[in-house]
Motif scaffolding. Structure first.
Motif, PDB file in Angstrom:
ATOM      1  N   ASN A  12       0.829  -1.206   0.000  1.00  0.00           N
ATOM      2  CA  ASN A  12       0.000   0.000   0.000  1.00  0.00           C
ATOM      3  C   ASN A  12       0.866   1.259   0.000  1.00  0.00           C
ATOM      4  O   ASN A  12       0.509   2.253  -0.624  1.00  0.00           O
ATOM      5  CB  ASN A  12      -0.949   0.016   1.202  1.00  0.00           C
ATOM      6  CG  ASN A  12      -2.087  -0.965   1.026  1.00  0.00           C
ATOM      7  OD1 ASN A  12      -2.424  -1.371  -0.079  1.00  0.00           O
ATOM      8  ND2 ASN A  12      -2.673  -1.374   2.132  1.00  0.00           N
ATOM      9  N   HIS A  13       1.995   1.198   0.692  1.00  0.00           N
ATOM     10  CA  HIS A  13       2.897   2.356   0.746  1.00  0.00           C
ATOM     11  C   HIS A  13       3.372   2.741  -0.659  1.00  0.00           C
ATOM     12  O   HIS A  13       3.516   3.931  -0.959  1.00  0.00           O
ATOM     13  CB  HIS A  13       4.096   2.058   1.662  1.00  0.00           C
ATOM     14  CG  HIS A  13       5.059   3.194   1.764  1.00  0.00           C
ATOM     15  ND1 HIS A  13       4.725   4.403   2.333  1.00  0.00           N
ATOM     16  CD2 HIS A  13       6.341   3.325   1.343  1.00  0.00           C
ATOM     17  CE1 HIS A  13       5.765   5.218   2.264  1.00  0.00           C
ATOM     18  NE2 HIS A  13       6.758   4.595   1.662  1.00  0.00           N
ATOM     19  N   THR A  14       3.566   1.755  -1.527  1.00  0.00           N
ATOM     20  CA  THR A  14       4.036   2.057  -2.887  1.00  0.00           C
ATOM     21  C   THR A  14       2.992   2.838  -3.680  1.00  0.00           C
ATOM     22  O   THR A  14       3.324   3.459  -4.680  1.00  0.00           O
ATOM     23  CB  THR A  14       4.408   0.779  -3.680  1.00  0.00           C
ATOM     24  OG1 THR A  14       3.230  -0.002  -3.904  1.00  0.00           O
ATOM     25  CG2 THR A  14       5.452  -0.049  -2.953  1.00  0.00           C
ATOM     26  N   GLN A  15       1.740   2.787  -3.226  1.00  0.00           N
ATOM     27  CA  GLN A  15       0.660   3.505  -3.912  1.00  0.00           C
ATOM     28  C   GLN A  15       0.437   4.901  -3.335  1.00  0.00           C
ATOM     29  O   GLN A  15      -0.350   5.674  -3.875  1.00  0.00           O
ATOM     30  CB  GLN A  15      -0.658   2.710  -3.804  1.00  0.00           C
ATOM     31  CG  GLN A  15      -0.574   1.287  -4.317  1.00  0.00           C
ATOM     32  CD  GLN A  15      -0.178   1.220  -5.776  1.00  0.00           C
ATOM     33  OE1 GLN A  15      -0.859   1.768  -6.621  1.00  0.00           O
ATOM     34  NE2 GLN A  15       0.933   0.567  -6.078  1.00  0.00           N
ATOM     35  N   SER A  16       1.108   5.206  -2.238  1.00  0.00           N
ATOM     36  CA  SER A  16       0.888   6.490  -1.570  1.00  0.00           C
ATOM     37  C   SER A  16       1.402   7.650  -2.419  1.00  0.00           C
ATOM     38  O   SER A  16       2.297   7.485  -3.245  1.00  0.00           O
ATOM     39  CB  SER A  16       1.566   6.501  -0.194  1.00  0.00           C
ATOM     40  OG  SER A  16       2.977   6.602  -0.356  1.00  0.00           O
ATOM     41  N   GLU A  17       0.808   8.809  -2.190  1.00  0.00           N
ATOM     42  CA  GLU A  17       1.167  10.000  -2.945  1.00  0.00           C
ATOM     43  C   GLU A  17       2.651  10.339  -2.759  1.00  0.00           C
ATOM     44  O   GLU A  17       3.361  10.622  -3.718  1.00  0.00           O
ATOM     45  CB  GLU A  17       0.301  11.165  -2.446  1.00  0.00           C
ATOM     46  CG  GLU A  17       0.146  12.275  -3.459  1.00  0.00           C
ATOM     47  CD  GLU A  17      -0.849  13.317  -2.984  1.00  0.00           C
ATOM     48  OE1 GLU A  17      -0.431  14.474  -2.843  1.00  0.00           O
ATOM     49  OE2 GLU A  17      -2.022  12.952  -2.752  1.00  0.00           O
ATOM     50  N   VAL A  18       3.115  10.287  -1.521  1.00  0.00           N
ATOM     51  CA  VAL A  18       4.512  10.606  -1.201  1.00  0.00           C
ATOM     52  C   VAL A  18       5.456   9.688  -1.980  1.00  0.00           C
ATOM     53  O   VAL A  18       6.415  10.146  -2.600  1.00  0.00           O
ATOM     54  CB  VAL A  18       4.761  10.434   0.327  1.00  0.00           C
ATOM     55  CG1 VAL A  18       6.221  10.625   0.673  1.00  0.00           C
ATOM     56  CG2 VAL A  18       3.883  11.384   1.109  1.00  0.00           C
ATOM     57  N   GLN A  31       4.777   7.829  -4.674  1.00  0.00           N
ATOM     58  CA  GLN A  31       4.600   8.007  -6.121  1.00  0.00           C
ATOM     59  C   GLN A  31       5.305   9.277  -6.621  1.00  0.00           C
ATOM     60  O   GLN A  31       5.897   9.269  -7.692  1.00  0.00           O
ATOM     61  CB  GLN A  31       3.112   8.048  -6.485  1.00  0.00           C
ATOM     62  CG  GLN A  31       2.438   6.691  -6.444  1.00  0.00           C
ATOM     63  CD  GLN A  31       3.017   5.704  -7.452  1.00  0.00           C
ATOM     64  OE1 GLN A  31       3.349   6.050  -8.571  1.00  0.00           O
ATOM     65  NE2 GLN A  31       3.140   4.452  -7.039  1.00  0.00           N
ATOM     66  N   GLU A  32       5.238  10.348  -5.828  1.00  0.00           N
ATOM     67  CA  GLU A  32       5.907  11.596  -6.216  1.00  0.00           C
ATOM     68  C   GLU A  32       7.402  11.382  -6.376  1.00  0.00           C
ATOM     69  O   GLU A  32       8.028  11.902  -7.283  1.00  0.00           O
ATOM     70  CB  GLU A  32       5.681  12.670  -5.143  1.00  0.00           C
ATOM     71  CG  GLU A  32       4.435  13.477  -5.382  1.00  0.00           C
ATOM     72  CD  GLU A  32       4.180  14.471  -4.247  1.00  0.00           C
ATOM     73  OE1 GLU A  32       5.132  14.885  -3.561  1.00  0.00           O
ATOM     74  OE2 GLU A  32       2.995  14.804  -4.059  1.00  0.00           O
ATOM     75  N   LYS A  33       7.963  10.607  -5.456  1.00  0.00           N
ATOM     76  CA  LYS A  33       9.412  10.429  -5.426  1.00  0.00           C
ATOM     77  C   LYS A  33       9.889   9.329  -6.382  1.00  0.00           C
ATOM     78  O   LYS A  33      10.945   9.451  -6.990  1.00  0.00           O
ATOM     79  CB  LYS A  33       9.837  10.098  -3.993  1.00  0.00           C
ATOM     80  CG  LYS A  33      11.302  10.299  -3.741  1.00  0.00           C
ATOM     81  CD  LYS A  33      11.613  10.303  -2.262  1.00  0.00           C
ATOM     82  CE  LYS A  33      13.093  10.558  -2.064  1.00  0.00           C
ATOM     83  NZ  LYS A  33      13.506  10.505  -0.682  1.00  0.00           N
ATOM     84  N   ALA A  37       7.945   7.506  -8.959  1.00  0.00           N
ATOM     85  CA  ALA A  37       6.939   7.144  -9.961  1.00  0.00           C
ATOM     86  C   ALA A  37       7.474   6.214 -11.055  1.00  0.00           C
ATOM     87  O   ALA A  37       6.817   5.258 -11.427  1.00  0.00           O
ATOM     88  CB  ALA A  37       6.343   8.395 -10.575  1.00  0.00           C
TER      89      ALA A  37
END
Length: 117
Positions: free
Chosen positions: A54-60, A62-64, A66
């Motif tokens: 789930n962490h891999t899907q987080s905005e933070v 993904q921003e870093k 992607a």
């Protein structure tokens, strides 16, 4: 042994390392001591893995990262119960759904599952 002793905090990522030259992110899930095959242990391990995925899907994240490859490496001090091994073998498609490469290490050596037909 308590679940916390085996897996640490189920809500936390144990290790996250960047390999900038290859654009890879390595997340390491550390398992301590003998990991038994009890239902509580299986659930705790899956819950922790789910947290990583789930962490891999987080905005933070993904921003870093992607466009980076993501590896989830589950590490064991010693060979876990056979039930844990067969459970992990079934987790590959789950990790694939998150575009995460799943790896396993026992005692510092990478382990590959051989497909049984």
């Amino acid at each position: 042994m308590a679940v916390e002793d085996m897996f640490g905090d189920l809500q936390k990522i144990d290790i996250l390392a960047e390999k900038r030259e290859t654009n890879e992110v390595l997340m390491v899930l550390v398992c301590n001591g003998f990991i038994d095959g009890s239902p509580q242990t299986q659930k705790a391990l899956l819950d922790k893995m789910e947290g990583y995925l789930n962490h891999t899907q987080s905005e933070v994240f993904q921003e870093k990262y992607a466009d980076w490859s993501v590896i989830l490496r589950v590490t064991f001090d010693e060979e876990p119960d056979q039930l844990i091994m067969s459970l992990l073998n079934k987790c590959k498609p789950w990790a694939d759904d998150y575009a995460v490469k799943l790896e396993f290490e026992i005692g510092g050596k990478q382990v590959r599952f051989v497909e049984q037909s």
